[in-house]
Design a protein around this motif. Structure first.
Motif, PDB file in Angstrom:
ATOM      1  N   ASP A 181      -2.892  11.363 -10.814  1.00  0.00           N
ATOM      2  CA  ASP A 181      -3.124  11.914 -12.147  1.00  0.00           C
ATOM      3  C   ASP A 181      -4.307  12.883 -12.158  1.00  0.00           C
ATOM      4  N   GLY A 182      -4.372  13.749 -11.149  1.00  0.00           N
ATOM      5  CA  GLY A 182      -5.374  14.793 -11.137  1.00  0.00           C
ATOM      6  C   GLY A 182      -6.768  14.366 -10.751  1.00  0.00           C
ATOM      7  N   GLN A 183      -6.904  13.148 -10.211  1.00  0.00           N
ATOM      8  CA  GLN A 183      -8.219  12.647  -9.845  1.00  0.00           C
ATOM      9  C   GLN A 183      -8.186  12.026  -8.458  1.00  0.00           C
ATOM     10  N   ILE A 184      -9.335  12.021  -7.792  1.00  0.00           N
ATOM     11  CA  ILE A 184      -9.483  11.275  -6.549  1.00  0.00           C
ATOM     12  C   ILE A 184      -9.846   9.840  -6.917  1.00  0.00           C
ATOM     13  N   ILE A 185      -9.001   8.910  -6.531  1.00  0.00           N
ATOM     14  CA  ILE A 185      -9.262   7.521  -6.901  1.00  0.00           C
ATOM     15  C   ILE A 185      -9.744   6.680  -5.718  1.00  0.00           C
ATOM     16  N   GLU A 186      -9.587   7.221  -4.491  1.00  0.00           N
ATOM     17  CA  GLU A 186     -10.083   6.493  -3.325  1.00  0.00           C
ATOM     18  C   GLU A 186     -10.309   7.469  -2.184  1.00  0.00           C
ATOM     19  N   ASP A 187     -11.357   7.212  -1.414  1.00  0.00           N
ATOM     20  CA  ASP A 187     -11.762   8.120  -0.335  1.00  0.00           C
ATOM     21  C   ASP A 187     -12.365   7.260   0.766  1.00  0.00           C
ATOM     22  N   GLY A 188     -11.762   7.318   1.961  1.00  0.00           N
ATOM     23  CA  GLY A 188     -12.296   6.497   3.036  1.00  0.00           C
ATOM     24  C   GLY A 188     -11.657   6.827   4.368  1.00  0.00           C
ATOM     25  N   THR A 189     -11.990   6.049   5.373  1.00  0.00           N
ATOM     26  CA  THR A 189     -11.418   6.230   6.698  1.00  0.00           C
ATOM     27  C   THR A 189      -9.979   5.720   6.726  1.00  0.00           C
ATOM     28  N   PRO A 190      -9.193   6.139   7.723  1.00  0.00           N
ATOM     29  CA  PRO A 190      -7.842   5.574   7.836  1.00  0.00           C
ATOM     30  C   PRO A 190      -7.857   4.050   7.924  1.00  0.00           C
ATOM     31  N   GLU A 191      -8.850   3.499   8.637  1.00  0.00           N
ATOM     32  CA  GLU A 191      -8.938   2.038   8.754  1.00  0.00           C
ATOM     33  C   GLU A 191      -9.088   1.398   7.380  1.00  0.00           C
ATOM     34  N   HIS A 192      -9.917   2.014   6.548  1.00  0.00           N
ATOM     35  CA  HIS A 192     -10.106   1.513   5.184  1.00  0.00           C
ATOM     36  C   HIS A 192      -8.794   1.546   4.413  1.00  0.00           C
ATOM     37  N   PHE A 193      -8.103   2.687   4.476  1.00  0.00           N
ATOM     38  CA  PHE A 193      -6.895   2.849   3.672  1.00  0.00           C
ATOM     39  C   PHE A 193      -5.778   1.911   4.091  1.00  0.00           C
ATOM     40  N   PHE A 194      -5.618   1.736   5.394  1.00  0.00           N
ATOM     41  CA  PHE A 194      -4.442   1.013   5.860  1.00  0.00           C
ATOM     42  C   PHE A 194      -4.699  -0.466   6.115  1.00  0.00           C
ATOM     43  N   THR A 195      -5.934  -0.896   6.013  1.00  0.00           N
ATOM     44  CA  THR A 195      -6.219  -2.326   6.179  1.00  0.00           C
ATOM     45  C   THR A 195      -6.864  -2.961   4.955  1.00  0.00           C
ATOM     46  N   ASN A 196      -7.603  -2.148   4.159  1.00  0.00           N
ATOM     47  CA  ASN A 196      -8.308  -2.754   3.032  1.00  0.00           C
ATOM     48  C   ASN A 196      -8.511  -1.769   1.882  1.00  0.00           C
ATOM     49  N   PRO A 197      -7.417  -1.179   1.343  1.00  0.00           N
ATOM     50  CA  PRO A 197      -7.588  -0.277   0.199  1.00  0.00           C
ATOM     51  C   PRO A 197      -8.113  -1.056  -1.005  1.00  0.00           C
ATOM     52  N   GLN A 198      -8.936  -0.380  -1.809  1.00  0.00           N
ATOM     53  CA  GLN A 198      -9.584  -1.078  -2.916  1.00  0.00           C
ATOM     54  C   GLN A 198      -8.882  -0.893  -4.247  1.00  0.00           C
ATOM     55  N   HIS A 199      -8.359   0.304  -4.501  1.00  0.00           N
ATOM     56  CA  HIS A 199      -7.780   0.602  -5.797  1.00  0.00           C
ATOM     57  C   HIS A 199      -6.345   0.066  -5.877  1.00  0.00           C
ATOM     58  N   GLU A 200      -6.002  -0.541  -6.987  1.00  0.00           N
ATOM     59  CA  GLU A 200      -4.653  -1.108  -7.134  1.00  0.00           C
ATOM     60  C   GLU A 200      -3.577  -0.041  -7.034  1.00  0.00           C
ATOM     61  N   ARG A 201      -3.868   1.170  -7.552  1.00  0.00           N
ATOM     62  CA  ARG A 201      -2.882   2.244  -7.478  1.00  0.00           C
ATOM     63  C   ARG A 201      -2.642   2.640  -6.025  1.00  0.00           C
ATOM     64  N   THR A 202      -3.691   2.639  -5.219  1.00  0.00           N
ATOM     65  CA  THR A 202      -3.546   2.943  -3.798  1.00  0.00           C
ATOM     66  C   THR A 202      -2.683   1.897  -3.113  1.00  0.00           C
ATOM     67  N   LYS A 203      -2.943   0.638  -3.411  1.00  0.00           N
ATOM     68  CA  LYS A 203      -2.174  -0.452  -2.814  1.00  0.00           C
ATOM     69  C   LYS A 203      -0.695  -0.319  -3.162  1.00  0.00           C
ATOM     70  N   THR A 204      -0.410  -0.014  -4.431  1.00  0.00           N
ATOM     71  CA  THR A 204       0.982   0.122  -4.868  1.00  0.00           C
ATOM     72  C   THR A 204       1.660   1.301  -4.179  1.00  0.00           C
ATOM     73  N   PHE A 205       0.955   2.430  -4.096  1.00  0.00           N
ATOM     74  CA  PHE A 205       1.533   3.620  -3.469  1.00  0.00           C
ATOM     75  C   PHE A 205       1.832   3.369  -2.008  1.00  0.00           C
ATOM     76  N   LEU A 206       0.869   2.812  -1.276  1.00  0.00           N
ATOM     77  CA  LEU A 206       1.069   2.568   0.152  1.00  0.00           C
ATOM     78  C   LEU A 206       2.167   1.550   0.400  1.00  0.00           C
ATOM     79  N   SER A 207       2.314   0.575  -0.484  1.00  0.00           N
ATOM     80  CA  SER A 207       3.342  -0.455  -0.290  1.00  0.00           C
ATOM     81  C   SER A 207       4.741   0.143  -0.376  1.00  0.00           C
ATOM     82  N   LYS A 208       4.865   1.267  -1.065  1.00  0.00           N
ATOM     83  CA  LYS A 208       6.175   1.881  -1.240  1.00  0.00           C
ATOM     84  C   LYS A 208       6.545   2.856  -0.127  1.00  0.00           C
ATOM     85  N   ILE A 209       5.529   3.345   0.611  1.00  0.00           N
ATOM     86  CA  ILE A 209       5.839   4.343   1.638  1.00  0.00           C
ATOM     87  C   ILE A 209       5.619   3.842   3.057  1.00  0.00           C
ATOM     88  N   LEU A 210       4.978   2.696   3.212  1.00  0.00           N
ATOM     89  CA  LEU A 210       4.756   2.166   4.565  1.00  0.00           C
ATOM     90  C   LEU A 210       5.876   1.229   4.958  1.00  0.00           C
TER      91      LEU A 210
END
Length: 273
Positions: free
Chosen positions: A244-273
């Protein structure tokens, strides 16, 4: 893929000259299309030789943002700098931003390579002519020198044997590799990739990603909008999630794929991984 020696790489680009440690600096960037605000205060920096992968759902503003980086889209608020220079704008006597002259904007774009989803090659020119057109017309390089550089770049992306082929005679993956070679011919300090594999058949994706991985290994500063999570895991220094036009999470690949913090990030990754 045929590799090019370091001496030729210095000639044709790939490693920008060291100046500032920060290549891209975006501060509070806003962009509207009519009444629709598509960028809502984007702020980020990209360091020299860093690979930033931008992910997020369709309509989140990813493509719009990178098009703003080379002023293909105008921003209404904020600032974007590349190598310390304002992009698309200049400050007047009162410190207010006004749009720069088109000539100056064109000069800035010479240092920013962009690879689009849809190749955008000249259909009436061969692969080699597509690569040499801008160096000759924009940088004033002699035709014989441009051909030498162009053949080196086509070799670099594994397509020297297709130098005389027209785009219609190339596969989608080959066309995209020519597009990458064409962008590199301008010796860019920064490469922008807008979902470069989204228009390709699955079997052609790997050959384009391999070229991009090689660029990353050589130290090219890159911003990549992509849904290729394998590429992000392997190559990215940082991953940014937009929604929605904003950066909601910013981190290393390890952060994103092992411990994302934002619920929207978790939902998005669950649908494409």
């Amino acid at each position: 893929m045929v590799q090019v020696g370091k001496d030729l790489l210095a000639t044709v680009g790939g490693l920008p000259a060291a100046t500032s440690p920060i290549v891209v600096e975006a501060s509070d960037v806003h962009k509207w299309f009519g009444h629709n605000e598509v960028l809502k205060g984007i702020s980020l920096t990209v360091k020299r030789q860093e690979v930033l992968v931008v992910i997020g759902p369709s309509g989140s503003g990813k493509t719009t943002f990178i098009r703003c980086v080379n002023h293909l889209e105008k921003i209404q608020q904020g600032r974007i700098k590349v190598n310390g220079q304002l992009i698309g704008y200049r400050e007047d006597a009162n410190g207010k931003l006004v749009e720069d002259r088109e000539k100056n904007i064109a000069m800035q774009r010479r240092d920013i390579g962009m690879v689009f989803q849809r190749f955008n090659l000249f259909p009436h020119k061969t692969a080699l002519e597509n690569v040499t057109e801008a160096p000759c017309q924009v940088r004033g390089i002699r035709e014989d020198e441009a051909k030498t550089i162009g053949m080196g770049l086509l070799s670099r992306v594994g397509l020297a044997h297709k130098s005389d082929a027209f785009p219609a005679q190339l596969s989608g993956g080959q066309q995209q590799r020519v597009a990458i070679a064409r962008a590199l011919a301008m010796k860019p300090a920064l490469m922008l990739f807008d979902e470069p594999t989204s228009a390709l058949d699955p079997e052609m994706i790997g050959e384009v990603l391999e070229v991009m991985k090689e660029l990353a290994r050589e130290g090219m500063t890159m911003i990549v909008v992509s849904h290729e999570m394998g590429f992000a895991r392997e190559v990215a220094d940082r991953v940014v999630m937009m929604d929605d036009g904003q950066i909601i999470e910013d981190g290393t690949p390890e952060h994103f794929f092992t411990n994302p913090q934002h619920e929207r990030t978790k939902t998005f990754l669950s649908k494409i991984l």
